[in-house]
Design an enzyme around this catalytic site. Structure first.
Site, PDB file in Angstrom:
ATOM      1  N   TYR A 139      -2.059   0.369   9.792  1.00 19.17           N
ATOM      2  CA  TYR A 139      -2.241  -0.384   8.540  1.00 19.17           C
ATOM      3  C   TYR A 139      -0.963  -0.308   7.693  1.00 19.17           C
ATOM      4  CZ  TYR A 139      -3.690  -1.356   3.763  1.00 19.17           C
ATOM      5  OH  TYR A 139      -3.751  -1.845   2.487  1.00 19.17           O
ATOM      6  N   THR A 152       0.821  -1.218   0.000  1.00 18.16           N
ATOM      7  CA  THR A 152       0.000   0.000   0.000  1.00 18.16           C
ATOM      8  C   THR A 152       0.851   1.261   0.000  1.00 18.16           C
ATOM      9  OG1 THR A 152      -1.486   1.304   1.389  1.00 18.16           O
ATOM     10  CG2 THR A 152      -0.121  -0.277   2.527  1.00 18.16           C
TER      11      THR A 152
END
Ligand code: UDP
Length: 323
Positions: A139, A115
């Site tokens: 995250y 990501t």
């Protein structure tokens, strides 16, 4: 031989699984359905299993697995701020279990769904892969340490990986067989479309005091089918070359939250209320990919622009809300 697609019943995994099957690959989808939908896994074989569980070995015993595309993960920035351990356990620790079983069975090709959140607040945009990684939410952190684990695994030999750092995945399958369906939904485009379709009274903009021209966050939105084609290119790369690599996956263009709302109004022809809310914790100001590395090294090109992204998402949205 088959490709194991973990999380293949989820949003990005199911689109990639469909594309792989259309391209002639055989796949086994592994998903515990905690977020995914079994009817999204209609291509290849489906196995209901958690990639962090001891049952995983049986899957590797049963199928002749050539490589793994690892989509299964939690991916909500906001939830990760609330529940960091959930993210470190599933995204990082459970991936170590998967890597251990791969090693045991001599499976040596791995693609990670990484990501842009690994960059945190980048020093310069567009972001190149060599920028320092300074995630600002759990995250992003969970994916960063997973990339580190892969680097070490590759150093040991007989194992290669590609890490694909996704920017903002959006849009849906043009046949509307699968699409974006999170519960709860936290992503901008489906939430704006909920407002357009009348499922919610308004859309909230999370912060208008960011360091951007209109004060709202800027993101690089990429069609999920472009992500899918990049995975196929990355898999072919792993098959051809005995090496590992990391690539950004974005369109290279940034749109602010306000611009996304305007595009949704244009595509849907609907007007709705827009409210200003507080910032959401963990959101960087601007994330735009420099995607030249994947274009140059894999010959991959994104095909779909923002209008196409929103149109395909709107078609799916109308189907699932059946109007
Ligand atoms: N966002 C917003 N209102 C919403 C949902 C999201 O203003 O109801 C903003 C969010 O703060 C971020 C951008 O839209 O700046 C994209 O958020 P999303 O959750 O879609 O993806 P992320 O960038 O977190 O992966």
């Amino acid at each position: 031989m088959v490709i194991l697609v973990t999380g293949g019943a989820g949003y990005i995994g199911s689109h990639t699984n469909k594309a792989l099957n259309k391209a002639g690959y055989e796949t086994v989808v592994l998903d515990n359905l905690c977020k995914g939908y079994e009817n999204f896994a209609k291509w290849g074989e489906f196995v209901n299993c958690d990639f962090g569980s001891s049952d995983l070995r049986e899957v590797f015993e049963k199928y002749d697995i050539d490589g793994v595309l690892h989509f299964a993960a939690f991916s909500s920035v906001a939830e990760s701020v609330e529940l960091p351990q959930k993210y470190f356990k599933n995204n990082y620790k459970n991936t170590l279990n998967l890597l251990k079983v791969m090693r045991e069975f001599g499976v040596d090709k791995f693609i990670l769904s990484s990501t842009a959140a690994v960059y945190g607040n980048p020093e310069k945009v567009p972001i190149t892969e060599d920028q320092e990684l300074k995630p600002i939410n759990p995250y992003g952190h969970s994916k960063w340490i997973t990339e580190k684990a892969l680097e070490r695994e590759a150093e040991k030999g007989n194992f290669n990986y590609v890490s694909l750092r996704y920017f903002n995945a959006a849009g849906c399958d043009f046949d509307c067989e699968i699409g974006e369906l999170h519960d709860p939904e936290t992503h901008l485009i489906p939430l704006v479309l909920d407002a357009a379709i009348g499922k919610r009274d308004s859309i909230s903009i999370f912060g208008t005091d960011y360091n951007t021209p209109d004060g709202t966050c800027i993101r690089d939105y990429i069609h999920v089918n472009d992500l899918a084609s990049a995975h196929i290119a990355a898999y072919e790369y792993l098959c051809d070359k005995n090496t590992s690599n990391i690539f950004n996956l974005g369109n290279g263009e940034g749109y602010s939250v306000r611009e996304i709302i305007d595009m949704c109004k244009k595509v849907t022809g609907k007007d709705f209320k827009v409210e200003i809310a507080d910032r959401r914790e963990g959101d960087p100001d601007i994330l735009i990919a420099d995607a030249s590395k994947i274009r140059n090294e894999l010959g991959w090109q994104p095909k779909y622009d923002l209008e196409c992204i929103v149109s395909s998402a709107w078609k799916w949205h109308q189907k699932i809300n059946s109007i």
